[in-house]
Design a protein around this motif. Structure first.
Motif, PDB file in Angstrom:
ATOM      1  N   THR A 184      -9.807  23.722   4.475  1.00 45.65           N
ATOM      2  CA  THR A 184     -10.684  24.395   3.513  1.00 45.65           C
ATOM      3  C   THR A 184      -9.962  25.578   2.881  1.00 45.65           C
ATOM      4  O   THR A 184     -10.033  25.780   1.656  1.00 45.65           O
ATOM      5  CB  THR A 184     -11.975  24.867   4.199  1.00 45.65           C
ATOM      6  N   ALA A 185      -9.242  26.336   3.686  1.00 44.50           N
ATOM      7  CA  ALA A 185      -8.457  27.462   3.153  1.00 44.50           C
ATOM      8  C   ALA A 185      -7.337  26.964   2.248  1.00 44.50           C
ATOM      9  O   ALA A 185      -7.055  27.575   1.203  1.00 44.50           O
ATOM     10  CB  ALA A 185      -7.882  28.285   4.305  1.00 44.50           C
ATOM     11  N   GLN A 207     -15.761  17.014   9.781  1.00 40.36           N
ATOM     12  CA  GLN A 207     -17.083  17.594  10.035  1.00 40.36           C
ATOM     13  C   GLN A 207     -17.842  16.786  11.080  1.00 40.36           C
ATOM     14  O   GLN A 207     -18.454  17.348  11.999  1.00 40.36           O
ATOM     15  CB  GLN A 207     -17.875  17.652   8.719  1.00 40.36           C
ATOM     16  N   GLN A 266     -12.429  20.817  14.163  1.00 45.30           N
ATOM     17  CA  GLN A 266     -12.864  22.073  13.550  1.00 45.30           C
ATOM     18  C   GLN A 266     -11.677  22.876  13.051  1.00 45.30           C
ATOM     19  O   GLN A 266     -11.732  23.486  11.963  1.00 45.30           O
ATOM     20  CB  GLN A 266     -13.672  22.898  14.544  1.00 45.30           C
ATOM     21  N   GLN A 267     -10.595  22.908  13.813  1.00 44.28           N
ATOM     22  CA  GLN A 267      -9.387  23.610  13.364  1.00 44.28           C
ATOM     23  C   GLN A 267      -8.850  23.000  12.069  1.00 44.28           C
ATOM     24  O   GLN A 267      -8.458  23.722  11.145  1.00 44.28           O
ATOM     25  CB  GLN A 267      -8.317  23.548  14.453  1.00 44.28           C
ATOM     26  N   LEU A 285     -10.583  21.342   9.817  1.00 46.50           N
ATOM     27  CA  LEU A 285     -11.515  21.629   8.728  1.00 46.50           C
ATOM     28  C   LEU A 285     -11.347  23.054   8.220  1.00 46.50           C
ATOM     29  O   LEU A 285     -11.318  23.298   7.005  1.00 46.50           O
ATOM     30  CB  LEU A 285     -12.943  21.399   9.209  1.00 46.50           C
ATOM     31  N   THR A 286     -11.218  24.010   9.127  1.00 47.93           N
ATOM     32  CA  THR A 286     -11.048  25.406   8.736  1.00 47.93           C
ATOM     33  C   THR A 286      -9.757  25.607   7.955  1.00 47.93           C
ATOM     34  O   THR A 286      -9.746  26.247   6.894  1.00 47.93           O
ATOM     35  CB  THR A 286     -11.057  26.306   9.984  1.00 47.93           C
ATOM     36  N   ALA A 287      -8.667  25.050   8.470  1.00 51.21           N
ATOM     37  CA  ALA A 287      -7.362  25.227   7.824  1.00 51.21           C
ATOM     38  C   ALA A 287      -7.317  24.545   6.464  1.00 51.21           C
ATOM     39  O   ALA A 287      -6.824  25.119   5.478  1.00 51.21           O
ATOM     40  CB  ALA A 287      -6.257  24.684   8.728  1.00 51.21           C
TER      41      ALA A 287
END
Length: 212
Positions: A192-193, A169, A185-186, A188-190
């Motif tokens: 989190t999923a 973050q 960011q990539q 973090l997104t991955a």
């Protein structure tokens, strides 16, 4: 009988060598991912994130590689394969950047001192990054089999992902180079999923995540 007892050690050595070789082969992709003509230097957030997240990722790779080899559950093995391959590629990219910037792979001091506010409150006490599994946890994971292995792997990996989230973050917002911000960011997104998926897997097995 003696050969059976000693078998895990060469397997462990071969596994470690394979991880290191894969990272070495991927470092070049990190160098090539930066635009030609950019200066061979970076600010503290770019460097610190690349150093600390590489260390964090490599432990995740080792746990995922173990799950891919030991688990009898197809979905667990697929998840482990995805984590292993993704984080190896990302580690290679970050190590490539560090090489281009003439920075060491490992930070010389305590981890996460590149994050604002960490110097005063926690940096002097912190010796490990949040989410990193302790040696006794890794030893226990290696000793388990079957459903018990799957549950503990999911628990450790959820905690591992959650522990790395603050670094991602912060870097996604504060890193100087767009390549570093985009990668953070990539991640973090991955992740989190992946946390959501692993939580569902734990619920299906009647288990809960470990405390942070």
């Amino acid at each position: 009988m003696n050969s059976l007892r000693t078998a895990p050690r060469p397997v462990k050595i071969a596994l470690g060598a394979a991880v290191l070789l894969a990272v070495g082969l991927l470092v070049a992709s990190g160098v090539l991912s930066l635009r030609v003509g950019e200066p061979d230097s970076a600010d503290p957030v770019d460097v610190g994130f690349s150093q600390d997240m590489s260390v964090h990722h490599l432990q995740g790779v080792r746990m995922a590689s173990l799950a891919r080899e030991k688990s009898q559950d197809r979905l667990i093995r697929q998840l482990a394969f995805d984590i292993e391959t993704t984080q190896l590629e990302q580690t290679g990219r970050m190590k490539g950047w560090l090489s281009l910037w003439n920075e060491p792979d490992l930070a010389p001091g305590n981890p996460m001192t590149w994050m604002a506010g960490e110097h005063d409150q926690h940096a002097s006490q912190r010796t490990a990054m949040p989410g990193m599994a302790a040696k006794q946890d890794l030893d226990r994971l290696r000793s388990l089999d079957g459903p018990e292995f799957d549950v503990f792997f999911l628990q450790l990996m959820i905690r591992h992902h959650r522990g790395g989230a603050p670094m991602m973050q912060y870097a996604a917002q504060e890193a100087d180079r767009p390549q570093v911000r985009n990668l953070a960011q990539q991640m973090l997104t991955a992740q989190t999923a992946e946390i959501d998926a692993m939580r569902r897997m734990l619920e299906e097995r009647g288990a809960r995540p470990l405390p942070d």
